[in-house]
Scaffold this active site. Structure first.
Site, PDB file in Angstrom:
ATOM      1  N   ASP A  67      -6.171  -8.088  -3.179  1.00  0.00           N
ATOM      2  CA  ASP A  67      -5.700  -9.399  -2.735  1.00  0.00           C
ATOM      3  C   ASP A  67      -6.746 -10.171  -1.936  1.00  0.00           C
ATOM      4  O   ASP A  67      -7.777  -9.634  -1.533  1.00  0.00           O
ATOM      5  CB  ASP A  67      -4.403  -9.255  -1.919  1.00  0.00           C
ATOM      6  CG  ASP A  67      -4.419  -8.052  -0.976  1.00  0.00           C
ATOM      7  OD1 ASP A  67      -5.517  -7.570  -0.662  1.00  0.00           O
ATOM      8  OD2 ASP A  67      -3.354  -7.605  -0.566  1.00  0.00           O
ATOM      9  N   ASN A 136       6.913  -3.722   6.524  1.00  0.00           N
ATOM     10  CA  ASN A 136       8.103  -4.196   5.805  1.00  0.00           C
ATOM     11  C   ASN A 136       8.169  -3.651   4.377  1.00  0.00           C
ATOM     12  O   ASN A 136       8.998  -4.073   3.590  1.00  0.00           O
ATOM     13  CB  ASN A 136       8.144  -5.731   5.788  1.00  0.00           C
ATOM     14  CG  ASN A 136       6.993  -6.348   4.995  1.00  0.00           C
ATOM     15  OD1 ASN A 136       6.156  -5.622   4.449  1.00  0.00           O
ATOM     16  ND2 ASN A 136       6.946  -7.657   4.937  1.00  0.00           N
ATOM     17  N   HIS A 138       5.748  -3.859   2.088  1.00  0.00           N
ATOM     18  CA  HIS A 138       4.962  -4.550   1.053  1.00  0.00           C
ATOM     19  C   HIS A 138       3.799  -3.667   0.586  1.00  0.00           C
ATOM     20  O   HIS A 138       3.302  -2.823   1.330  1.00  0.00           O
ATOM     21  CB  HIS A 138       4.502  -5.940   1.508  1.00  0.00           C
ATOM     22  CG  HIS A 138       3.401  -5.981   2.519  1.00  0.00           C
ATOM     23  ND1 HIS A 138       3.314  -6.951   3.490  1.00  0.00           N
ATOM     24  CD2 HIS A 138       2.311  -5.199   2.721  1.00  0.00           C
ATOM     25  CE1 HIS A 138       2.235  -6.765   4.212  1.00  0.00           C
ATOM     26  NE2 HIS A 138       1.601  -5.704   3.776  1.00  0.00           N
ATOM     27  N   GLU A 143       5.690  -9.021  -1.206  1.00  0.00           N
ATOM     28  CA  GLU A 143       6.595  -8.976  -0.059  1.00  0.00           C
ATOM     29  C   GLU A 143       8.033  -8.713  -0.510  1.00  0.00           C
ATOM     30  O   GLU A 143       8.416  -9.090  -1.624  1.00  0.00           O
ATOM     31  CB  GLU A 143       6.559 -10.331   0.662  1.00  0.00           C
ATOM     32  CG  GLU A 143       5.173 -10.749   1.144  1.00  0.00           C
ATOM     33  CD  GLU A 143       4.786 -10.110   2.459  1.00  0.00           C
ATOM     34  OE1 GLU A 143       5.442  -9.137   2.891  1.00  0.00           O
ATOM     35  OE2 GLU A 143       3.816 -10.591   3.067  1.00  0.00           O
TER      36      GLU A 143
HETATM   37  C1  F6R Z   1      -4.528  -5.086   2.020  1.00  0.00           C
HETATM   38  C2  F6R Z   1      -3.143  -5.086   1.565  1.00  0.00           C
HETATM   39  C3  F6R Z   1      -1.995  -4.891   2.488  1.00  0.00           C
HETATM   40  C4  F6R Z   1      -2.203  -3.764   3.494  1.00  0.00           C
HETATM   41  C5  F6R Z   1      -0.976  -3.585   4.371  1.00  0.00           C
HETATM   42  C6  F6R Z   1      -1.223  -2.569   5.469  1.00  0.00           C
HETATM   43  O1  F6R Z   1      -5.418  -5.312   0.925  1.00  0.00           O
HETATM   44  O2  F6R Z   1      -2.935  -5.287   0.410  1.00  0.00           O
HETATM   45  O3  F6R Z   1      -0.851  -4.627   1.732  1.00  0.00           O
HETATM   46  O4  F6R Z   1      -2.493  -2.581   2.812  1.00  0.00           O
HETATM   47  O5  F6R Z   1      -0.620  -4.794   4.948  1.00  0.00           O
HETATM   48  O6  F6R Z   1      -2.171  -3.075   6.350  1.00  0.00           O
HETATM   49  P1  F6R Z   1      -2.832  -2.162   7.471  1.00  0.00           P
HETATM   50  O7  F6R Z   1      -3.629  -1.119   6.768  1.00  0.00           O
HETATM   51  O8  F6R Z   1      -3.727  -3.111   8.254  1.00  0.00           O
HETATM   52  O9  F6R Z   1      -1.724  -1.596   8.286  1.00  0.00           O
END
Ligand code: F6R
Length: 241
Positions: A67, A136, A138, A143
């Protein structure tokens, strides 16, 4: 699903990097799906160490990131382009032309999303996809919602994700409201999936996921339970709460 519980973040990072090294030894031209965020930083450090100390060779590897924010410059330190160079690519021998990250500034975003999925196919599909998980539930920026996108798409970030991600920005107003993300279908097509989660903040969502009895678009990560080669690597904090 295979579950691996490591004592701490260091153990989790090493374990994830070991699996990727094994896959690279098996297939030097591996197509690797990559995530940003805090979770994989330790894994990237280990892979850099393998490269520097053991000569782990990334010259034939191709990467696709999950992303990128919409409307953010590649040179902006909060962009995922910047993160990937800073945290990983600048420290290994990967060819920049083999690294793909969605372009949040593409003139035609819809077209760019379609091309991204097509490019993944053209490169033979993703062999190993690394994922973090949001508090959450995702994965990438898919989401919780009534429906989820199959292919790479433009999505509106939820308020909770904006709040969580604001820790990287000067103020919450600076957090982009939209992102490009690989869809659930793009992710599920990967031949092998590694989902990483560490720390107490992830314990509720990990508990929910590991119940393993239901899938729901309200917990996007639960769809991964349908994948034939899913490995979940957690540390004790994420596992026990
Ligand atoms: C990042 C991504 C997000 C993260 C998720 C967890 O490329 O796609 O889905 O993997 O938000 O983020 P952290 O690792 O910062 O807790």
């Amino acid at each position: 699903m295979k579950l691996i519980v490591e004592k701490d973040y260091q153990g989790l990072s090493k374990r994830a990097a070991d699996i990727i090294r094994e896959e690279m030894n098996r297939k030097p031209d591996l197509v690797l799906g990559l995530a940003t965020g805090s979770t994989p930083v330790g894994m990237y450090k280990e892979l850099i160490r393998f490269h520097k100390e053991e000569g782990l060779d990334f010259s034939k590897v191709t990467t696709f990131n999950l992303d990128e924010y919409v409307g953010i410059d590649k040179g902006n330190p909060n962009s995922y382009h910047y993160y990937m160079k800073d945290v990983f690519f600048d420290h290994i021998n990967i060819k920049p032309e083999n690294t793909y990250i969605p372009d949040g500034n593409a003139p035609d975003l819809e077209k760019h999303c379609k091309e991204y999925d097509r490019l993944i196919e053209e490169k033979g599909g993703i062999d190993v996809q690394v994922l973090g998980i949001g508090e959450n539930g995702h994965i990438a920026f898919n989401e919780p919602d009534d429906e989820l996108n199959v292919g790479t798409s433009i999505v509106k970030l939820t308020q909770s994700t904006i709040e969580v991600n604001s820790r990287f920005f000067d103020s919450i107003e600076d957090v982009p409201k939209f992102a490009i993300t690989m869809g659930i279908g793009s992710i599920m097509k990967a031949r092998k999936i590694l989902l990483l989660a560490n720390g107490i903040r992830k314990s509720n969502v990990i508990k929910e996921l590991l119940k393993g009895d239901k899938i729901s678009t309200r917990l996007p990560a639960s769809i991964l339970l349908l994948h034939p080669d899913l490995t979940v690597i957690v540390d004790e904090e994420a596992y026990n709460g």
